[in-house]
Design an enzyme around this catalytic site. Structure first.
Site, PDB file in Angstrom:
ATOM      1  N   CYS A 160       1.040  -1.238   0.056  1.00 29.31           N
ATOM      2  CA  CYS A 160       0.007  -0.123  -0.093  1.00 29.31           C
ATOM      3  C   CYS A 160       0.709   1.173   0.090  1.00 29.31           C
ATOM      4  CB  CYS A 160      -0.858   0.048   1.177  1.00 29.31           C
ATOM      5  SG  CYS A 160      -1.928  -1.498   1.516  1.00 29.31           S
TER       6      CYS A 160
ATOM      7  N   ARG B  95       1.297   1.965  -5.934  1.00 33.29           N
ATOM      8  CA  ARG B  95       1.689   0.930  -4.867  1.00 33.29           C
ATOM      9  C   ARG B  95       0.401   0.065  -4.525  1.00 33.29           C
ATOM     10  NH1 ARG B  95       6.409   1.843  -1.948  1.00 33.29           N
ATOM     11  NH2 ARG B  95       5.745   0.709  -0.427  1.00 33.29           N
TER      12      ARG B  95
ATOM     13  N   TRP C 107      -3.570  -1.774  -1.497  1.00 35.49           N
ATOM     14  CA  TRP C 107      -3.460  -3.224  -2.149  1.00 35.49           C
ATOM     15  C   TRP C 107      -4.065  -4.136  -1.281  1.00 35.49           C
ATOM     16  CZ3 TRP C 107      -1.201  -7.966  -1.765  1.00 35.49           C
ATOM     17  CH2 TRP C 107      -1.103  -8.395  -2.997  1.00 35.49           C
TER      18      TRP C 107
ATOM     19  N   ASN D  43       0.753  -0.261   6.036  1.00 36.06           N
ATOM     20  CA  ASN D  43       1.178  -1.333   5.113  1.00 36.06           C
ATOM     21  C   ASN D  43       1.694  -2.501   5.683  1.00 36.06           C
ATOM     22  OD1 ASN D  43       2.268  -2.298   2.693  1.00 36.06           O
ATOM     23  ND2 ASN D  43       4.103  -1.001   2.667  1.00 36.06           N
ATOM     24  N   GLY D  44       1.237  -3.725   5.337  1.00 35.78           N
ATOM     25  CA  GLY D  44       2.012  -4.794   5.831  1.00 35.78           C
ATOM     26  C   GLY D  44       0.754  -5.701   6.364  1.00 35.78           C
TER      27      GLY D  44
ATOM     28  N   GLU E   3      12.281 -11.838 -19.415  1.00 32.85           N
ATOM     29  CA  GLU E   3      11.928 -10.686 -18.820  1.00 32.85           C
ATOM     30  C   GLU E   3      10.564 -10.267 -19.745  1.00 32.85           C
ATOM     31  OE1 GLU E   3      11.995  -8.569 -16.570  1.00 32.85           O
ATOM     32  OE2 GLU E   3      11.710  -6.823 -17.414  1.00 32.85           O
TER      33      GLU E   3
ATOM     34  N   LYS F 134       6.837  -8.936 -19.177  1.00 34.21           N
ATOM     35  CA  LYS F 134       6.446  -7.665 -19.259  1.00 34.21           C
ATOM     36  C   LYS F 134       5.119  -7.726 -20.111  1.00 34.21           C
ATOM     37  CE  LYS F 134       8.000  -5.607 -17.351  1.00 34.21           C
ATOM     38  NZ  LYS F 134       9.428  -5.601 -16.630  1.00 34.21           N
TER      39      LYS F 134
ATOM     40  N   GLU G 122       2.215  -8.874 -17.349  1.00 36.66           N
ATOM     41  CA  GLU G 122       1.685  -7.971 -16.398  1.00 36.66           C
ATOM     42  C   GLU G 122       0.999  -6.849 -17.041  1.00 36.66           C
ATOM     43  OE1 GLU G 122       4.865  -6.328 -14.004  1.00 36.66           O
ATOM     44  OE2 GLU G 122       6.165  -6.293 -15.687  1.00 36.66           O
TER      45      GLU G 122
ATOM     46  N   HIS H  48      11.336 -30.278 -25.988  1.00 39.52           N
ATOM     47  CA  HIS H  48      11.079 -30.958 -24.641  1.00 39.52           C
ATOM     48  C   HIS H  48       9.461 -30.742 -24.069  1.00 39.52           C
ATOM     49  CE1 HIS H  48      15.101 -32.531 -24.592  1.00 39.52           C
ATOM     50  NE2 HIS H  48      15.500 -31.120 -24.940  1.00 39.52           N
TER      51      HIS H  48
ATOM     52  N   LYS I 194       3.728  -2.076  -7.211  1.00 43.89           N
ATOM     53  CA  LYS I 194       4.897  -1.476  -7.603  1.00 43.89           C
ATOM     54  C   LYS I 194       6.113  -2.552  -6.706  1.00 43.89           C
ATOM     55  CE  LYS I 194       8.403   0.538  -9.971  1.00 43.89           C
ATOM     56  NZ  LYS I 194       8.859  -0.022 -11.265  1.00 43.89           N
TER      57      LYS I 194
HETATM   58  O1  M6R Z   1      11.812  -3.550  -6.428  1.00 49.31           O
HETATM   59  P1  M6R Z   1      12.416  -4.853  -6.665  1.00 49.31           P
HETATM   60  O2  M6R Z   1      13.297  -4.567  -7.913  1.00 49.31           O
HETATM   61  O3  M6R Z   1      12.960  -5.589  -5.693  1.00 49.31           O
HETATM   62  O4  M6R Z   1      11.026  -5.423  -7.274  1.00 49.31           O
HETATM   63  C1  M6R Z   1      11.014  -6.781  -7.809  1.00 49.31           C
HETATM   64  C2  M6R Z   1       9.846  -7.252  -8.556  1.00 49.31           C
HETATM   65  O5  M6R Z   1       8.718  -6.840  -7.739  1.00 49.31           O
HETATM   66  C3  M6R Z   1       9.846  -6.267  -9.909  1.00 49.31           C
HETATM   67  O6  M6R Z   1      11.094  -6.278 -10.583  1.00 49.31           O
HETATM   68  C4  M6R Z   1       8.634  -6.831 -10.663  1.00 49.31           C
HETATM   69  O7  M6R Z   1       8.934  -7.867 -11.169  1.00 49.31           O
HETATM   70  C5  M6R Z   1       8.647  -5.876 -11.859  1.00 49.31           C
HETATM   71  N1  M6R Z   1       7.865  -4.553 -11.375  1.00 49.31           N
HETATM   72  C6  M6R Z   1       7.814  -6.283 -13.069  1.00 49.31           C
HETATM   73  O8  M6R Z   1       7.938  -5.386 -14.042  1.00 49.31           O
END
Ligand code: M6R
Length: 616
Positions: free
Chosen positions: A2, A27, A77, A103-104, A489, A493, A496, A512, A611
């Site tokens: 959050c 967030r 969140w 937050n938590g 990666e 992208k 998500e 495989h 995020k």
């Molecule tokens: O802040 P961080 O780099 O530790 O975050 C890790 C992941 O949550 C972050 O890289 C996430 O996979 C990306 N937002 C995806 O685009």
């Protein structure tokens, strides 16, 4: 996950909080709310709404709170309790003596709730957070200061938390606590005002003088400053530092989305990062924030890299750099797995964590495991002063500026550049890199920003591809060698932000199992650049096409052979083999963005995501 913000000052708090919530909305966007209080106390006014911030904004239009100069705000969140007006923060105790945002996760909230109910407390929400307000109320009523009430309450909570609270009985004060790794709290020191928030983005528009709350610390904030205590109530000093990030980087500018802005900023972010870490004449690697780690690099005989999501993919690339440039055996682990193993780390092991936010709970917990095992730690981070940088012995900072899009882009490519610099530094410490090779490697690195700039030239290609393929529901992204993490990666992208089911695969795995998926409706992206074991991936392309599948290939400029073979090609400029992943990442960033737009997805706020992942 959050976003939390607090303000004590001389201006009306509501607009300040709302503006900060815009900076924090990435967030979490299940609901949003604020609570404000006038300087002489009275009644706390709480406004909260389910859904995005726009709903709260509309509700606040009817509120006249211009005399209220203290307040707290939250974007949620959801973890405990579905998204709704009632479950939105802030939460208050029954008598309204304490108002809380959080937050938590309060892991023992069910027991606490049952106990409080038995004592006569009535709960209105389904959240774990409300227990905090009720616990604090009892203490405030018994005459405790708000600071003490929060500190004592924290000692009764299980799990990691970041909490802000205020009370009409003690106006002009906000208290804040950090317990564990549920996310940071940044305190901004302004002129006649203090602002505190989950991250820098919300503080920087008002001040660059900041302090970071560490695990176990509790703060009491008034408009003239803050005092800090530890979990036992003893005063502690928390240093205030100046942050050198341009607040303008928090704005979208001419771009429709933060994600596109951040993709387009990559040449500059890379250039800033590279210039801060290496110089060409004389060829040197600086890594100025390695601190006590620097002197121990020569003795390192094994490296373990950890991270989550996009940062894990960067770590996978970093592993190859360390093996090739420093000749040290290296391995990669997902931080959420590493933290639950009993990793064998000898005294000469180096653990390199990658985390752009420096606040990801699994990374922090994995770092605690590494610390307990006595390993040397270096972290790659984009956020000055973040928690990872305080746990590690040394930091290699990326200079990507603020990244606001939930989908990480510029932080990925700059982390790769930072890992390359760290590998060079290790190579020097191990006596493996001579001056000639160092010069050449640094030159290779400094050419990358320009190549990325050229790869970003033609958005039209991606718009056309998205027009053609926007109905695809499944996608395979294939890569070999250093292009394998690029494929992972790229698939992340796509998943998500455009909600296309995409899988990144090591191309050699295709036969495989995944090849069974291929039919004329199936789309594959192959990273077939010069240094990505091109001849092997060409065979994969042929195998997909033999089964009627369609292939988009990412190729090095001028590769006529693959151009004839694939259905469509995206060209990228040639760079040194080890650095190709940085440039080869760009096409999938742009294709994912174009697909998301064409499919009508919310690019900067994809569903269910946040995020910074500060809960397990
Ligand atoms: O802040 P961080 O780099 O530790 O975050 C890790 C992941 O949550 C972050 O890289 C996430 O996979 C990306 N937002 C995806 O685009």
């Amino acid at each position: 996950m959050c976003g939390i913000v607090g303000y004590v000052g001389t201006e009306p708090a509501a607009p300040v909080l709302l503006s900060a919530l815009h900076d924090l909305e990435y967030r979490g966007y299940d609901s949003a709310g604020i609570a404000v209080l006038e300087p002489d106390g009275g009644v706390v006014s709480i406004t909260k709404r389910e859904g995005k911030l726009a709903n709260l904004e509309a509700a606040l239009n009817a509120l006249d709170a211009s005399a209220a100069t203290t307040g707290i705000g939250h974007t949620r969140w959801a973890t405990h309790g579905r998204p709704s007006d009632i479950n939105a923060h802030p939460h208050r105790s029954c008598a309204g003596e304490v108002v809380v945002i959080h937050n938590g996760i309060v892991e023992n909230y069910a027991e606490l709730r049952a106990r409080l109910r038995a004592e006569g407390h009535e709960f209105v929400s389904e959240t774990d957070t409300e227990t905090i307000a009720h616990l604090m109320e009892g203490l405030v009523k018994s005459g405790r200061s708000l600071l003490d009430a929060l500190r004592i309450t924290c000692s009764q909570l299980e799990g990691s938390q970041a909490i802000l609270a205020m009370s009409p009985t003690q106006p002009g004060i906000i208290v804040a606590a950090r317990v564990g790794n549920a996310g940071g709290i940044v305190l901004g020191y302004g002129k006649d005002e203090m602002v505190l928030a989950s991250d820098l983005a919300a503080v920087l528009p008002r001040t660059r003088q900041v302090a970071f709350l560490a695990d176990g610390q509790v703060a009491e904030i008034t408009k003239t400053g803050a005092r800090y205590v530890n979990e036992h109530g003893s005063p502690v000093d928390v240093p205030v530092r100046e942050i050198d990030i341009d607040p303008a980087s928090a704005l979208k500018g001419q771009y429709p989305h933060f994600m596109l802005k951040e993709i387009m900023e990559q040449p500059e972010s890379l250039s800033d990062t590279i210039q801060s870490l290496v110089s060409q004449e004389p060829p040197e690697v600086h890594c100025a924030d390695l601190g006590p780690a620097e002197a121990r690099l020569a003795s390192i005989d094994r490296v373990v890299l950890i991270g989550m999501g996009t940062s894990l993919h960067a770590a996978m690339i970093g592993r190859r750099f360390i093996e090739e440039l420093a000749g040290i055996p290296a391995e990669v682990d997902n931080a959420s797995e590493f933290r639950y193993r009993d990793p064998i780390l000898g005294p000469n092991a180096l653990v390199v964590s990658v985390s752009q936010s420096g606040e990801t709970v699994d990374v922090l917990e994995a770092m605690n495991v590494a610390r307990a095992a006595g390993a040397l730690q270096v972290t790659i981070c984009n956020t000055q002063g973040a928690q990872t940088t305080r746990v590690a012995h040394g930091t290699v900072y990326t200079r990507a500026g603020l990244e606001r899009g939930v989908a990480s882009t510029k932080c990925f490519t700059t982390a790769i550049a930072a890992l390359y610099a760290l590998a060079l530094r290790l190579g020097l410490a191990k006596g493996r890199l001579g001056p000639g090779e160092l010069r050449e490697r640094i030159q290779d690195l400094t050419r990358v920003p320009d190549a990325v700039g050229r790869a970003l030239d033609d958005m039209g290609v991606y718009t056309r591809l998205a027009d053609q393929y926007h109905e695809a529901e499944h996608l395979l992204v294939l890569g070999r060698g250093l292009a394998f993490p690029v494929a992972l990666e790229g698939a992340l992208k796509m998943k998500e932000i455009s909600y296309v089911h995409a899988e990144g695969y090591a191309a050699g795995e295709m036969k495989h199992g995944p090849i069974a998926l291929i039919d004329p409706s199936f789309l594959t992206v192959a990273i077939a650049t010069t240094h990505a074991l091109r001849s092997k991936i060409v065979s994969n392309i042929e195998q997909v096409q033999a089964r009627g599948g369609r292939v988009i290939a990412v190729i090095t400029e001028g590769d006529a052979h693959v151009t004839r073979l694939a259905d469509q090609c995206i060209e990228i400029p040639a760079v040194a083999p080890l650095l190709e992943p940085i440039v080869a990442t760009v096409p999938m960033q742009l294709l994912s963005y174009a697909m998301a737009l064409r499919r009508g997805c919310d690019v900067d706020q994809p569903r269910n995501l946040a995020k910074t992942v500060t809960v397990e």
